[in-house]
Design an enzyme around this catalytic site. Structure first.
Site, PDB file in Angstrom:
ATOM      1  CB  CYS A 129     -59.478 -32.558 -31.200  1.00  0.00           C
ATOM      2  SG  CYS A 129     -58.660 -31.202 -29.121  1.00  0.00           S
ATOM      3  CE  LYS A 169     -52.662 -43.977 -20.556  1.00  0.00           C
ATOM      4  NZ  LYS A 169     -52.206 -43.729 -21.768  1.00  0.00           N
ATOM      5  CD  GLU A 175     -62.169 -36.877 -33.759  1.00  0.00           C
ATOM      6  OE1 GLU A 175     -61.767 -37.617 -33.059  1.00  0.00           O
ATOM      7  OE2 GLU A 175     -61.731 -35.074 -33.448  1.00  0.00           O
ATOM      8  CD  GLU A 195     -59.440 -30.120 -25.794  1.00  0.00           C
ATOM      9  OE1 GLU A 195     -58.439 -30.023 -25.414  1.00  0.00           O
ATOM     10  OE2 GLU A 195     -59.190 -29.276 -27.024  1.00  0.00           O
TER      11      GLU A 195
HETATM   12  P1  NDP Z   1     -58.080 -42.543 -27.113  1.00  0.00           P
HETATM   13  O1  NDP Z   1     -59.006 -41.881 -27.190  1.00  0.00           O
HETATM   14  O2  NDP Z   1     -58.576 -44.214 -27.405  1.00  0.00           O
HETATM   15  O3  NDP Z   1     -56.432 -42.472 -26.274  1.00  0.00           O
HETATM   16  C1  NDP Z   1     -56.482 -41.086 -25.843  1.00  0.00           C
HETATM   17  C2  NDP Z   1     -55.434 -41.286 -24.649  1.00  0.00           C
HETATM   18  O4  NDP Z   1     -56.929 -42.052 -23.607  1.00  0.00           O
HETATM   19  C3  NDP Z   1     -54.861 -42.278 -24.636  1.00  0.00           C
HETATM   20  O5  NDP Z   1     -53.841 -42.142 -22.949  1.00  0.00           O
HETATM   21  C4  NDP Z   1     -54.645 -43.652 -24.400  1.00  0.00           C
HETATM   22  O6  NDP Z   1     -53.899 -44.613 -23.600  1.00  0.00           O
HETATM   23  C5  NDP Z   1     -56.049 -43.678 -23.032  1.00  0.00           C
HETATM   24  N1  NDP Z   1     -56.937 -44.356 -22.950  1.00  0.00           N
HETATM   25  C6  NDP Z   1     -57.843 -45.416 -23.774  1.00  0.00           C
HETATM   26  N2  NDP Z   1     -57.829 -46.288 -23.559  1.00  0.00           N
HETATM   27  C7  NDP Z   1     -58.653 -45.677 -22.402  1.00  0.00           C
HETATM   28  C8  NDP Z   1     -59.031 -46.239 -21.245  1.00  0.00           C
HETATM   29  N3  NDP Z   1     -60.358 -47.186 -20.867  1.00  0.00           N
HETATM   30  N4  NDP Z   1     -59.442 -45.191 -19.530  1.00  0.00           N
HETATM   31  C9  NDP Z   1     -58.599 -44.352 -19.608  1.00  0.00           C
HETATM   32  N5  NDP Z   1     -57.741 -44.210 -21.016  1.00  0.00           N
HETATM   33  C10 NDP Z   1     -57.859 -44.180 -21.448  1.00  0.00           C
HETATM   34  O7  NDP Z   1     -58.006 -42.039 -28.603  1.00  0.00           O
HETATM   35  P2  NDP Z   1     -56.876 -43.465 -29.714  1.00  0.00           P
HETATM   36  O8  NDP Z   1     -55.467 -43.197 -29.405  1.00  0.00           O
HETATM   37  O9  NDP Z   1     -57.821 -44.827 -29.605  1.00  0.00           O
HETATM   38  O10 NDP Z   1     -57.864 -43.396 -31.346  1.00  0.00           O
HETATM   39  C11 NDP Z   1     -58.763 -43.029 -31.433  1.00  0.00           C
HETATM   40  C12 NDP Z   1     -58.899 -42.023 -32.407  1.00  0.00           C
HETATM   41  O11 NDP Z   1     -59.729 -41.181 -30.962  1.00  0.00           O
HETATM   42  C13 NDP Z   1     -58.872 -41.169 -33.608  1.00  0.00           C
HETATM   43  O12 NDP Z   1     -58.865 -41.643 -34.441  1.00  0.00           O
HETATM   44  C14 NDP Z   1     -59.520 -39.751 -33.362  1.00  0.00           C
HETATM   45  O13 NDP Z   1     -61.184 -39.951 -33.917  1.00  0.00           O
HETATM   46  C15 NDP Z   1     -59.651 -39.991 -31.577  1.00  0.00           C
HETATM   47  N6  NDP Z   1     -58.917 -38.907 -31.177  1.00  0.00           N
HETATM   48  C16 NDP Z   1     -59.248 -37.955 -30.915  1.00  0.00           C
HETATM   49  C17 NDP Z   1     -58.320 -36.627 -30.012  1.00  0.00           C
HETATM   50  C18 NDP Z   1     -57.919 -35.721 -29.751  1.00  0.00           C
HETATM   51  O14 NDP Z   1     -58.103 -34.538 -29.620  1.00  0.00           O
HETATM   52  N7  NDP Z   1     -59.785 -35.377 -29.356  1.00  0.00           N
HETATM   53  C19 NDP Z   1     -56.829 -37.044 -29.594  1.00  0.00           C
HETATM   54  C20 NDP Z   1     -56.655 -38.993 -29.951  1.00  0.00           C
HETATM   55  C21 NDP Z   1     -57.820 -39.721 -31.073  1.00  0.00           C
HETATM   56  P3  NDP Z   1     -53.219 -45.195 -25.160  1.00  0.00           P
HETATM   57  O15 NDP Z   1     -53.516 -44.404 -26.177  1.00  0.00           O
HETATM   58  O16 NDP Z   1     -51.910 -45.880 -24.023  1.00  0.00           O
HETATM   59  O17 NDP Z   1     -53.948 -46.755 -25.038  1.00  0.00           O
END
Ligand code: NDP
Length: 499
Positions: free
Chosen positions: A297, A188, A395, A263
């Site tokens: 990240c 996904k 972060e 991660e």
């Molecule tokens: P999320 O952790 O919410 O999103 C990452 C993935 O998880 C996306 O595919 C998202 O889907 C999915 N997701 C969201 N909610 C759920 C859930 N309840 N169960 C399972 N999967 C879920 O990150 P955000 O996009 O909201 O970003 C918010 C913050 O997260 C950023 O500001 C940053 O600080 C951090 N982040 C860190 C990352 C890293 O690589 N370490 C990557 C991205 C974000 P969908 O987007 O389709 O809703």
């Protein structure tokens, strides 16, 4: 060269996608369709179905059938390797297309997107070798009556949830290793950036991957992502994203005690000693936070610099920030593109306001850049930062760098480790003792000495502390997707239990 010649055009109309399940494209039908606007331009670029829980169930069932009937895991490593190598060729052949849609959905510079896709080819090529060399162990020292063998078996159906910052790269840091191990996949992508994950599914299919082995179900995190975590048909879940969402998955994954690979976030230190090559270090530090607009990240977001050179070094970094080319992601010369989502743009600007309110000194940037369309933030540098400020602890996931001075090696290590995270760290020094001491004592899953953000298919990725569990890529990455079986083989006549 004239500027227009170095800039790709926007598509005339958004590209329509279906989703990919059981070896074929499934059209959106009566499902909702998510129309993604390019963050660099504000115009619609893709239209992608929003899958439902029922779609997920169907995809998991397809992946389960494909695993249980051994159409993939039952092949020899050599046969699996052949498919992975063909997929690498397929990615190479479609590299421009992948980079283009990645740039449109994510906002990253096109030149960077192309380089990332090139790196993904390498992931598939490297993992193909691992499909052939993955092996267990034997124990020939258990006495004449017993022989012991340890086998590695694929863990089963693997769910992958990826974020929007590196949609294709993060997927390719996982998929070839998971396939090398013999598992099947339901992926996904983030709903904002699904296009290139869907293209990868097609490439794998065209490379000869059997139907049902790779399924891509675009949808929202709270619906499809959450259902994946809870799904009893998924044996392992690899999640990349925020620590907040990752924490929530711990409970959901308890439904069937699925194995979790996580991660998560980072607040990664860049430690600079006065004896470093300061010109190299300033360039590396600017790159470490400017690359991908700091939406990595592993972005080096905390500059910890020896006090004797702190002001001079901050000025050098600010000078680099002034020269970085921020702008249209479709321009070949752009180095820093757009902020990927509206929510992230608001979050970064919120942190910048908070930093000022908490008393940090803005040295450079701190504002939105107006190019007439899209959302851009200038590389931003804060001085006079203390360890209790939110900009030093949380972060930000944007191009915001904080500076904190230190006087001794111990103090530098203390500041570096004063965080809940432990994903990555860099040290810049020409002194081998300092380099090794810091490398050993800073808690981070990835460490760079006199460089930053280097990577490749051989070395594993993952975090200490609240940055996650498990490792991706390298031999470690394949092994994560296997489980170990101990086999005891008796030789000759059994010593009877019942006389
Ligand atoms: P999320 O952790 O919410 O999103 C990452 C993935 O998880 C996306 O595919 C998202 O889907 C999915 N997701 C969201 N909610 C759920 C859930 N309840 N169960 C399972 N999967 C879920 O990150 P955000 O996009 O909201 O970003 C918010 C913050 O997260 C950023 O500001 C940053 O600080 C951090 N982040 C860190 C990352 C890293 O690589 N370490 C990557 C991205 C974000 P969908 O987007 O389709 O809703």
């Amino acid at each position: 060269m004239d500027q227009a010649a170095t800039r790709l055009s926007l598509p005339d109309a958004p590209r329509e996608f279906g989703f990919f399940m059981n070896g074929e494209w499934v059209p959106a039908g009566d499902r909702d369709v998510f129309e993604r606007a390019s963050p660099g331009h504000g115009v619609p670029v893709t239209r992608i179905p929003t899958c439902t829980k029922e779609d997920l169930d169907a995809a998991v069932a397809a992946a389960r059938r494909a695993f249980d009937d051994r159409r993939w895991s039952g092949l020899s490593g050599a046969d699996r390797a052949a498919v992975l190598l063909k997929a690498a060729e397929g990615i190479r052949a479609r590299a421009d297309e992948i980079a283009y849609w990645e740039t449109l959905e994510n906002g990253k510079p096109i030149a960077q997107a192309r380089a990332e896709v090139g790196g993904c080819v390498g992931m598939f090529e490297y993992a193909s070798g691992l499909a052939r060399s993955l092996h267990g162990d034997s124990f020939n020292n258990l006495g004449d009556g017993m022989f012991g063998v340890v086998t590695r078996e694929p863990i089963g159906v693997v769910g992958i949830i990826t974020p929007w910052n590196f949609p294709f790269l993060i997927l390719c840091e996982r998929v070839p290793y998971i396939l090398a191990a013999g598992c099947t996949i339901v992926a996904k992508p983030s709903e904002f950036t699904s296009a290139t994950s869907l293209i990868l599914a097609e490439i794998l299919h065209d490379a000869g991957l059997p139907a049902g082995v790779m399924n891509v179900i675009p949808g929202t995190g709270p619906v499809v992502g959450q259902a994946m975590a809870e799904h009893t048909g998924i044996d392992m879940l690899s999640f990349t994203g925020s620590t907040r969402t990752g924490r929530g998955l711990l409970t959901a994954a308890g439904s069937n005690f699925k194995k979790l690979g996580l991660e998560l976030g980072g607040k990664n230190p860049q430690i600079v000693f006065a004896d470093a090559d300061l010109e190299d270090a300033a360039d590396g530090v600017a790159f470490g936070i400017g690359f991908n607009t700091g939406q990595c990240c592993v972005s080096g977001s905390r500059l910890i610099v020896e006090r004797a050179v702190a002001d001079e070094f901050a000025a050098m970094v600010a000078e680099k920030f002034k020269k970085v080319r921020v702008g249209d992601p479709l321009d070949e010369t752009t180095q820093v593109g757009a902020i990927t989502t509206d929510a992230q743009n608001a979050a970064i600007m919120g942190y910048i306001r908070q930093g000022k309110a908490e008393g940090a000194r803005l040295i450079h940037g701190g504002e939105q850049l107006d190019f007439g369309r899209g959302q851009y933030i200038a590389p931003t540098l804060f001085g006079d930062v203390t360890g209790d400020m939110s900009i030093a602890r949380e972060e930000i996931f944007g191009p915001v760098l904080t500076v904190m001075p230190f006087d001794t090696v111990d103090e530098a290590i203390g500041i570096a480790n004063d965080t809940d995270y432990g994903l990555a760290a860099s040290v810049w020094t020409k002194n081998i003792d300092k380099a090794l001491t810091v490398t050993r004592r800073v808690q981070a899953g990835r460490f760079w000495v006199n460089t930053t953000l280097s990577g490749g298919p051989e070395l594993p990725i993952g975090g200490f502390k609240q940055s996650g569990w498990g490792r991706e890529a390298g031999i470690y990455g394949v092994e994560e997707y296997t489980q170990v079986k101990s086999v005891h083989i008796e030789i000759g006549k059994r010593t009877p239990w019942v006389e």
